[in-house]
Write a protein that holds these residues in place. Structure first.
Motif: not given
Ligand code: FBP
Length: 333
Positions: A120, A122, A213, A216, A244, A270, A276
């Protein structure tokens, strides 16, 4: 009602020793792994805070783009965790989401540790909580034999422990070992100690928060859209709130403590889901189940799934038993 811990403060070390003493046959190995992970968590938490609080030696702050910052912190976390886990001599392989292939550590090691070093990330730009997710398995091959993928691609039910370290307003360590419940420790940075804050977390049987989210929406199948319509109150009583954060550890942490349901359904964006199985879903599903919740993917128990590949992604829903059962019924039908 959450059980408030005893008056005196219990450190992580005291908790580990007390727990270990309950199992005379315990070798202390698992305790050592938890200590190593906790140490790495302190160091990673400090680096994250240092990143957010501009470096005093460089008043203009780090000269890096947001992506460079994310990459730097993910690599830093991966290195710190790997360094901490290698010291024990009891780890056979370390598998992190950041590394190309599993790290062979010690041929005689008994454990495999699977890590999402910093998930997470970002969110680092907005100082929202991010986290390290870990999963601990016993190897299935003979000690001393060549490391094998068989030791890694095990169903989540084989985990002997899992947890996360959440870097937010404070650093929190949440972990569970089979049969010992889910326990939450908060880092007192002035002492450098993790203290037991909530013992034996039990997720409410039914909750009134849903988390996914919704951007989507157009990519969901009809069943998920129908479920969402009910959640939004178009077809139900609508007495449910929406939260969220977009950081998996934070969203699951809230679900563990407050109840409700977290979902990341498959979609046209997706098709096999985004999260994962090995790095994120198995460790968190283990925690949710140890806390009395439910975790499934297309109505199948996540912990029973036989992994096909290390980077396999799945659709996921986890949280309060009743909320997940209701979702399974609608989405499966
Ligand atoms: P990554 O596996 O690409 O790091 O993404 C994981 C994640 O950042 C989770 O922490 C979070 O639950 C999800 O993606 C959020 O995805 P989105 O921004 O598409 O809702």
């Amino acid at each position: 009602m959450r059980k408030i811990v005893k008056k005196e403060l219990v450190t992580l070390e005291e908790f580990i020793i007390e727990t270990q003493n309950q199992f005379p046959e315990a070798t202390g190995d698992l305790s050592q792994l938890l200590r190593d992970l906790a140490l790495a968590g302190k160091i990673i938490g400090q680096e994250i805070n240092r990143t957010i609080i501009r470096d005093p030696k460089n008043p203009a702050g780090f000269k890096e783009t947001p992506q460079e910052r994310i990459d730097r912190l993910e690599n830093f976390a991966s290195k710190q965790l790997t360094f901490a886990l290698r010291r024990s001599g009891i780890v056979n392989q370390i598998v992190t989401e950041e590394s190309e292939k599993p790290l062979q550590v010690d041929k005689n090691g008994q454990y495999v540790v699977i890590l999402d070093p910093l998930d997470g990330t970002f969110n680092i730009e907005i100082n929202a909580s991010i986290g390290t997710i870990f999963s601990i398995y016993r190897r299935v091959t003979e000690r001393g034999s060549e490391p094998s993928e068989k030791d890694i691609l095990q169903p989540g039910l084989q985990q002997i422990a899992s947890g996360y370290i959440m870097y937010g307003s404070s650093v929190m360590l949440v972990f569970s070992t089979e049969g010992l419940g889910v326990n939450l420790f908060t880092l007192d940075e002035s002492l450098g100690e993790f203290f037991l804050a909530i013992e034996n977390i039990k997720i409410p049987k039914n909750g009134n928060i849903f988390s996914l989210n919704t951007s989507y929406y157009q990519g969901w199948n009809e069943a998920v859209k129908k479920y969402y319509a009910i959640l939004r109150g178009e077809q139900g009583d609508g007495n449910i709130s929406y939260r969220y954060i977009g950081s998996l550890v934070a969203d699951v942490h809230r679900t563990l403590l407050e109840g409700g349901i977290f979902l990341f359904p498959a979609s046209t964006y997706y098709p096999k889901g985004k999260l994962k199985l090995m790095y994120q879903c198995n460790p968190l599903a283990f925690l949710v189940e140890q806390a009395g919740g439910r975790a499934s993917s297309s109505a199948k128990r996540i912990l029973n799934m036989k992994p096909e590949a290390l980077d396999q992604t799945i659709s996921v829903m986890m949280g309060s038993v009743q909320n997940v059962l209701d979702a399974e019924k609608i989405i499966r039908d």
